[in-house]
Design a protein around this motif. Structure first.
Motif, mmCIF file in Angstrom:
data_model
loop_
_atom_site.group_PDB
_atom_site.id
_atom_site.type_symbol
_atom_site.label_atom_id
_atom_site.label_comp_id
_atom_site.label_asym_id
_atom_site.label_seq_id
_atom_site.Cartn_x
_atom_site.Cartn_y
_atom_site.Cartn_z
ATOM 1 N N PHE A 1 -21.520 7.545 20.095
ATOM 2 C CA PHE A 1 -21.669 8.991 19.957
ATOM 3 C C PHE A 1 -22.764 9.507 20.883
ATOM 4 N N ILE B 1 -10.750 4.485 20.250
ATOM 5 C CA ILE B 1 -10.880 4.619 18.801
ATOM 6 C C ILE B 1 -10.368 3.364 18.097
ATOM 7 N N MET C 1 -8.307 7.830 24.798
ATOM 8 C CA MET C 1 -9.048 7.984 23.546
ATOM 9 C C MET C 1 -8.487 7.069 22.458
ATOM 10 N N LEU D 1 -10.054 6.334 12.394
ATOM 11 C CA LEU D 1 -11.314 6.568 13.087
ATOM 12 C C LEU D 1 -12.254 5.373 12.984
ATOM 13 N N ILE E 1 -9.241 13.771 20.112
ATOM 14 C CA ILE E 1 -9.529 13.029 18.883
ATOM 15 C C ILE E 1 -8.587 13.469 17.768
ATOM 16 N N ILE F 1 -15.853 5.927 20.123
ATOM 17 C CA ILE F 1 -15.522 7.339 20.320
ATOM 18 C C ILE F 1 -15.979 7.712 21.721
#
Length: 346
Positions: A146, A88, A84, A286, A276, A93
């Motif tokens: 997303f 990021i 992750m 982010l 996250i 994401i």
């Protein structure tokens, strides 16, 4: 006959109204270094403070057995959060990692009847393929990360339920198998999953800081358009990081199945949010373009310590972990905005 030329006055010089750029003084440079240090390693200071305070309040917290328990539970989330972090940093994401983690565990438990290699390779191939699909749709199809990863979250969970008859079937890892030893064995009292997680984090840190691929990740996260103009392989980089995220989630699921000796179908729910949270708490932005592997490790350990402290208290249930984690996340995001503003002002 001499010709006399009229006298013409030279034009008056136009004053330069451009403000002079003064080099940053030692105070500004010092504030910049402090801001960068806090953004990257501030979570380590918080982690150490919490650990020291908890050791005085709860004597059993500082025991070696408790440390082993905390780290073994954190190792699975750490492997997922490593992938992750890379995603990021590039400004993306990955919401599918929780379902991919659970799917990897089920596939590994089912394949363990055919030997160690089958139990390890099957989840890596399938989960890596899901990550590759994410990367292709995002990088080549120009789709929103997303939406794409939300779709594969649902797809991976649906595939898991189809393989287990809506969760009614639980595949077991054969007793005394080499694959089971991968999750339950230990080195100097610390489980193999902890050692594997540390090795992966060490390799990830070297790749991120010492290779051109790592610098490309930061460039893509900082500005994808600028990275394209620089001639960097933006699409290939995004495909690779999403593939790595799927591979690492599948590996973590396989290790968890080896640890539990079964492919549990209900694990991984909300794990993407924990990953996250750990990444952001660790100082990775982010919006992409900034982050560190070590910060993610400290973030994972901080979340694990919080959960352990809630268990130590006894009167609180596990739902309070979400409350505390959410509070930490808000504080970190606010602090990041303040630090970023401070760096721009210097």
């Amino acid at each position: 006959m001499n010709e006399t030329k009229p006298f013409t006055a030279a034009p008056a010089p136009v004053p330069d109204k451009t403000p002079a750029v003064r080099p940053a003084g030692p105070e500004s440079a010092g504030r910049l270094r402090v801001a960068e240090l806090l953004q990257r390693q501030g979570v380590l200071a918080v982690l150490l403070t919490v650990v020291i305070a908890a050791s005085f309040v709860y004597p059993t917290f500082a025991s070696l057995d408790n440390a082993r328990g905390v780290t073994i539970q954190a190792s699975f989330l750490a492997v997922v959060a490593l992938g992750m972090t890379l995603v990021i940093i590039t400004g993306g994401i990955d919401l599918s990692v929780g379902s991919v983690f659970a799917l990897g565990g089920v596939l590994a438990a089912w394949a363990s009847q055919y030997g160690f290699l089958a139990a390890l390779l099957l989840p890596l191939v399938v989960c890596g393929g899901i990550g590759l699909l994410n990367g292709l749709l995002i990088a080549r199809g120009n789709m929103a990360p997303f939406i794409v990863t939300l779709a594969t979250l649902l797809g991976a969970r649906g595939l898991l339920l189809a393989l287990t008859d809506e969760g009614a079937t639980t595949y077991l890892v054969p007793k005394d198998s080499a694959f089971g030893e991968l999750g339950q064995g230990s080195v100097w009292g610390f489980g193999y999953p902890i050692v594997i997680a540390l090795v992966l984090f060490g390799a990830g840190g070297l790749v991120l800081q010492r290779t051109s691929f790592g610098q490309t990740l930061f460039a893509v996260g900082g500005s994808s358009d600028a990275a394209t103009l620089m001639g960097l392989p933006v699409a290939r980089t995004k495909i690779l990081v999403y593939t790595l995220s799927g591979l690492l989630a599948g590996l973590a699921g396989a290790l968890n199945a080896a640890r539990l000796s079964s492919g549990v179908t209900i694990v991984g729910v909300g794990m993407e949010l924990d990953a996250i949270s750990a990444v952001v708490i660790g100082g990775t932005l982010l919006v992409g373009g900034a982050g560190s592997i070590s910060g993610t490790l400290w973030g994972v350990l901080l979340l694990a310590v919080i959960q352990n402290l809630i268990n130590q208290i006894g009167s609180l249930n596990s739902s309070y972990q979400s409350v505390v984690s959410g509070g930490f996340l808000i504080v970190v995001v606010v602090a990041q905005r303040y630090l970023a503003r401070s760096r721009r002002s210097t």
